[in-house]
Design an enzyme around this catalytic site. Structure first.
Site, PDB file in Angstrom:
ATOM      1  N   LYS A  89       0.841  -1.201   0.000  1.00 41.30           N
ATOM      2  CA  LYS A  89       0.000   0.000   0.000  1.00 41.30           C
ATOM      3  C   LYS A  89       0.876   1.250   0.000  1.00 41.30           C
ATOM      4  O   LYS A  89       0.583   2.218  -0.701  1.00 41.30           O
ATOM      5  CB  LYS A  89      -0.947  -0.019   1.212  1.00 41.30           C
ATOM      6  CG  LYS A  89      -2.086  -1.017   1.029  1.00 41.30           C
ATOM      7  CD  LYS A  89      -2.851  -1.331   2.301  1.00 41.30           C
ATOM      8  CE  LYS A  89      -3.806  -2.499   2.046  1.00 41.30           C
ATOM      9  NZ  LYS A  89      -4.433  -3.020   3.266  1.00 41.30           N
ATOM     10  N   GLN A 121      -5.105  -2.000   9.392  1.00 41.99           N
ATOM     11  CA  GLN A 121      -5.015  -3.328   8.770  1.00 41.99           C
ATOM     12  C   GLN A 121      -5.653  -4.382   9.686  1.00 41.99           C
ATOM     13  O   GLN A 121      -5.384  -4.435  10.877  1.00 41.99           O
ATOM     14  CB  GLN A 121      -3.527  -3.658   8.513  1.00 41.99           C
ATOM     15  CG  GLN A 121      -3.277  -4.931   7.725  1.00 41.99           C
ATOM     16  CD  GLN A 121      -3.758  -4.867   6.279  1.00 41.99           C
ATOM     17  OE1 GLN A 121      -3.807  -3.813   5.671  1.00 41.99           O
ATOM     18  NE2 GLN A 121      -4.127  -6.014   5.738  1.00 41.99           N
ATOM     19  N   ASP A 124     -11.506   2.422   3.727  1.00 39.77           N
ATOM     20  CA  ASP A 124     -11.820   0.988   3.602  1.00 39.77           C
ATOM     21  C   ASP A 124     -13.319   0.766   3.379  1.00 39.77           C
ATOM     22  O   ASP A 124     -13.753  -0.305   2.969  1.00 39.77           O
ATOM     23  CB  ASP A 124     -11.442   0.261   4.908  1.00 39.77           C
ATOM     24  CG  ASP A 124     -10.146  -0.507   4.804  1.00 39.77           C
ATOM     25  OD1 ASP A 124      -9.841  -0.996   3.709  1.00 39.77           O
ATOM     26  OD2 ASP A 124      -9.451  -0.629   5.834  1.00 39.77           O
TER      27      ASP A 124
HETATM   28  N1  GUN Z   1      -7.177  -7.228   5.718  1.00 32.97           N
HETATM   29  C1  GUN Z   1      -7.480  -7.941   4.618  1.00 32.97           C
HETATM   30  N2  GUN Z   1      -8.080  -7.168   3.696  1.00 32.97           N
HETATM   31  C2  GUN Z   1      -8.160  -5.929   4.226  1.00 32.97           C
HETATM   32  C3  GUN Z   1      -8.663  -4.690   3.754  1.00 32.97           C
HETATM   33  O1  GUN Z   1      -9.187  -4.559   2.652  1.00 32.97           O
HETATM   34  N3  GUN Z   1      -8.547  -3.644   4.608  1.00 32.97           N
HETATM   35  C4  GUN Z   1      -7.987  -3.761   5.831  1.00 32.97           C
HETATM   36  N4  GUN Z   1      -7.929  -2.676   6.601  1.00 32.97           N
HETATM   37  N5  GUN Z   1      -7.514  -4.889   6.305  1.00 32.97           N
HETATM   38  C5  GUN Z   1      -7.587  -5.968   5.498  1.00 32.97           C
END
Ligand code: GUN
Length: 286
Positions: A53, A97, A120
């Site tokens: 990211k 996350q 998100d």
């Molecule tokens: N863990 C797995 N996929 C995601 C996601 O799309 N966002 C976040 N914050 N954590 C994740």
């Protein structure tokens, strides 16, 4: 005959180029978008995601802020950090996350994020807007799947769409987006009886189960668009999706590979949401 391969990697490159231009323009105008990513603990897979990211942000010019907290971090400490990020004007998007360590209440943490910074699209305000058909942010993975379906040339309108998996991150929001496009949507899951009969009806099949190669060729309607959300690490170290790609690709009309399918699109949609968040703030200030 093999189905069309829907490359999320290639589509991402095109969309990220557009985002980059937009970010350059916003930066010139003094509104450079910024994304804060918070990781608690040291799960190796999560670390890779978080670093991907950061790299993606840097490539398009979005300012990236990373916070690595120890596994034993108290919930209160994390909530305090979110409070600080909510008030930080350089931060337009906040992503915590998941999964979080068991001693932290993930819902409480999500609820603490300013809905205007919830890139998100996990906050109840934003899932509510999605539910009522007026989303501000689009949930990243489902939005990436929709872009890949668009690339296939098949429109969901009037089609049988089957989503396998009912998670809050993928299955449920995916169903919302397909319904918004007038698809006839079935959400199947681990307790669905006669799953094969259900999946075989699908003109558009989205697999978000979390089990390697779970969707086999006999479960797929010839010509179907197959979107594979799974990323499973095999004992050999190789990655496999939830779909048995080698065999399904000969039946499907179009199919996403793993890796290089949904994965890169998820991050691309996160970048898009961060730009949206920065625009929302800019508009609020003018
Ligand atoms: N863990 C797995 N996929 C995601 C996601 O799309 N966002 C976040 N914050 N954590 C994740």
């Amino acid at each position: 005959m093999s189905g069309k391969i829907l490359s999320g990697k290639e589509l991402s490159t095109v969309i990220r180029e557009e985002i980059k231009k937009e970010v350059e323009q916003m930066t010139r105008e003094g509104n450079r978008p910024g994304l804060a990513v918070v990781l608690v603990g040291d799960d190796p897979a999560s670390k890779i995601y978080v670093n991907n990211k950061k790299k993606a942000c840097e490539e398009v010019g979005i300012q990236s802020f990373q916070y690595f907290l120890e596994e034993k971090t108290e919930e209160k400490t994390l909530l305090d950090l979110i409070d600080r990020l909510n008030r930080d004007s350089a931060v337009h998007g906040i992503l915590v996350q998941l999964p979080l360590p068991a001693h932290i209440n993930a819902q409480k943490v999500i609820d603490a994020i300013d809905p205007n910074k919830d890139v998100d699209c996990f906050h109840p305000v934003n899932s509510g807007k999605l539910f009522t058909g007026n989303p501000v942010f689009l949930p990243c993975t489902p939005a990436g799947c929709m872009e890949l379906i668009k690339l296939s040339g098949v429109k969901p309108e009037g089609k049988e769409c089957v989503v396998v998996g009912r998670s809050n991150i993928v299955g449920k929001p995916m169903a919302m987006l397909l319904m918004k496009e007038n698809g006839t949507v079935t959400v199947a899951h681990s307790r669905t009886a006669n799953l094969k009969e259900v999946t075989k009806r699908a003109d558009i099949l989205v697999a978000a189960i979390g089990k390697p190669r779970f969707i086999t060729a006999d479960m797929v309607k010839p010509g179907a668009v197959v979107i594979d959300v799974g990323i499973n690490r095999l004992e050999t170290g190789k990655l496999a999706g939830d779909v048995d790609f080698e065999n399904v690709k000969d039946i499907a009309g179009a199919i996403t590979p793993v890796p290089g399918g949904v994965g890169p699109m998820t991050i691309t949609m996160l970048l898009r949401n961060t730009v949206t968040a920065a625009k929302i703030r800019e508009n609020a200030n003018t």
